[in-house]
Design a protein around this motif. Structure first.
Motif, short mmCIF file in Angstrom:
data_model
loop_
_atom_site.label_atom_id
_atom_site.label_comp_id
_atom_site.label_asym_id
_atom_site.label_seq_id
_atom_site.Cartn_x
_atom_site.Cartn_y
_atom_site.Cartn_z
N VAL A 235 0.46 -1.18 0.18
CA VAL A 235 0.10 0.29 -0.25
C VAL A 235 1.10 1.51 -0.15
CG1 VAL A 235 -1.32 1.14 1.39
CG2 VAL A 235 -1.95 -0.97 0.75
N ILE A 236 1.85 1.47 0.95
CA ILE A 236 2.69 2.43 0.78
C ILE A 236 3.62 2.54 -0.72
CG2 ILE A 236 5.85 3.53 1.75
CD1 ILE A 236 4.80 1.70 4.32
N GLU A 237 3.48 1.52 -1.30
CA GLU A 237 4.29 1.89 -2.51
C GLU A 237 3.44 2.43 -3.77
OE1 GLU A 237 5.21 -2.11 -5.23
OE2 GLU A 237 6.82 -1.52 -4.40
N LEU B 80 0.26 10.13 -5.14
CA LEU B 80 0.68 11.32 -4.64
C LEU B 80 1.51 12.13 -5.52
CD1 LEU B 80 1.47 10.56 -1.21
CD2 LEU B 80 -0.25 11.77 -1.94
N VAL B 81 2.15 10.86 -6.78
CA VAL B 81 2.99 11.80 -7.52
C VAL B 81 2.56 12.01 -9.35
CG1 VAL B 81 4.85 11.67 -6.67
CG2 VAL B 81 4.24 9.99 -8.40
N GLY B 82 1.36 10.95 -8.80
CA GLY B 82 0.65 11.38 -10.94
C GLY B 82 -0.41 11.93 -10.26
N HIS B 83 -2.02 11.94 -11.13
CA HIS B 83 -2.93 13.11 -11.51
C HIS B 83 -3.91 13.04 -10.36
CE1 HIS B 83 -1.92 13.88 -15.78
NE2 HIS B 83 -1.89 12.58 -15.50
N ARG B 84 -4.69 13.96 -10.13
CA ARG B 84 -5.42 14.06 -8.91
C ARG B 84 -6.89 13.21 -9.06
NH1 ARG B 84 -3.63 19.64 -8.26
NH2 ARG B 84 -2.89 19.96 -6.50
#
Length: 305
Positions: free
Chosen positions: A264-266, A272-276
């Motif tokens: 899940v962390i991965e 978080l670095v992708g699209h909203r």
């Protein structure tokens, strides 16, 4: 150590990790692999206990059954996840735990833990129709509940004969793809009229579940496709399952949490670095409305006091 931990999280069994390490010119035992993987616990604990800041308007809850060794026996336990959309529009898994069973008491404790960590602003919870979970949501969060329409459709089809299923699906699916809540309610009425005679059990299920199935229509229409089912969270569950299937039986709860949380962390890092997931602008409307409602309620309580 880094190679061993990465291999473990990627779904390589502890029996096979020694083959990976051997390719580097080293030898390692299964017990040593387990010891090294315990080094992930600090990261996992930090993730599971991190404070939740800001508001999370939407929350999805789901559970997955895994086999764990407990007291000399192999038992089935519930791996539960909470997945939310932050007011910024980004999605994340905000909690993960293992329970003996999906009881009301367990879910209540799980949700209270989220509140203690700072969960606020929840306006809709999406889950399957677990009675204990529904009660826990009402007691702890006090917000509307959306019953997963995909789970409901599967249940309904299970009460019909094979030759009746195409007709039933054609009646039910448009309800969840209507242009407005009023149209969806009209479709429910039409479906009930057509189902009471040939399929009274399904008509009864639909009538009882109507409000919970249509709760998502009370929110911005741009959000509807994301709110009517637990599919977003089930995709995360499938990825966890791909890794846990390699293990088969976990030696204890902690080892299951270690692997699932690492996966899940991965996933969270990628989100978080992708699209909203949802636009911040569309979320601002309901977040501001919730803040105004809360302020008015607090003012009324002060006036009354």
């Amino acid at each position: 150590m880094s190679v061993v931990q990465e291999a473990y999280v990627a779904g390589v069994s502890t029996r096979k990790v020694d083959q990976v390490v051997e390719s580097l010119g080293l030898r390692i035992s299964k017990s040593e692999v387990s010891r090294i993987c315990q080094g992930l616990d600090e990261q996992v604990d930090a993730f599971r206990n991190r404070p939740l800041e800001g508001r999370y308007p939407y929350l999805w809850l789901d559970a997955k059954v895994e086999r764990v060794r407990d007291g000399g026996r192999v038992v089935r336990k519930a791996l539960v996840l909470a997945y939310g959309v932050h007011e910024s529009g980004y999605r994340e898994v905000i909690a993960l735990d293992v329970g003996e069973a999906e009881t009301e008491a367990f879910w209540r404790s799980f949700l209270r833990g989220l509140v203690e960590r700072g969960l606020s602003g929840v306006q809709l919870v999406v889950s399957d129709a677990h009675a204990g979970l529904k009660k826990a949501i009402a007691q702890v969060l006090g917000c509307p509940w959306q019953r997963c329409t995909v789970h409901f459709l599967r249940e309904a089809l299970g009460h019909a004969r094979r030759e009746q299923q195409p007709m039933l699906a054609a009646l039910l699916r448009p309800i969840f793809n209507a242009d407005a809540g009023e149209q969806a309610r009209e479709l429910v009425g039409d479906a009930l009229d057509r189902l009471r005679q040939p399929l009274p059990k399904i008509a009864e299920l639909l009538e009882e579940a109507e409000e919970d199935l249509l709760a998502f229509y009370g929110f911005p229409d741009a959000h509807w496709p994301k709110l009517r089912s637990t599919n977003p969270l089930e995709r995360v569950n499938r990825e966890i399952g791909r890794r846990t299937d390699v293990v088969g039986i976990f030696p204890n709860d902690k080892s299951l949490i270690r692997l699932a949380a690492s996966v899940v962390i991965e996933q969270n890092d990628e989100w978080l670095v992708g699209h909203r997931y949802l636009s911040a602008h569309s979320l601002n409307t309901i977040v501001n409305e919730e803040k105004e409602t809360k302020t008015k309620q607090e003012n009324r309580e002060l006036t009354t006091a």
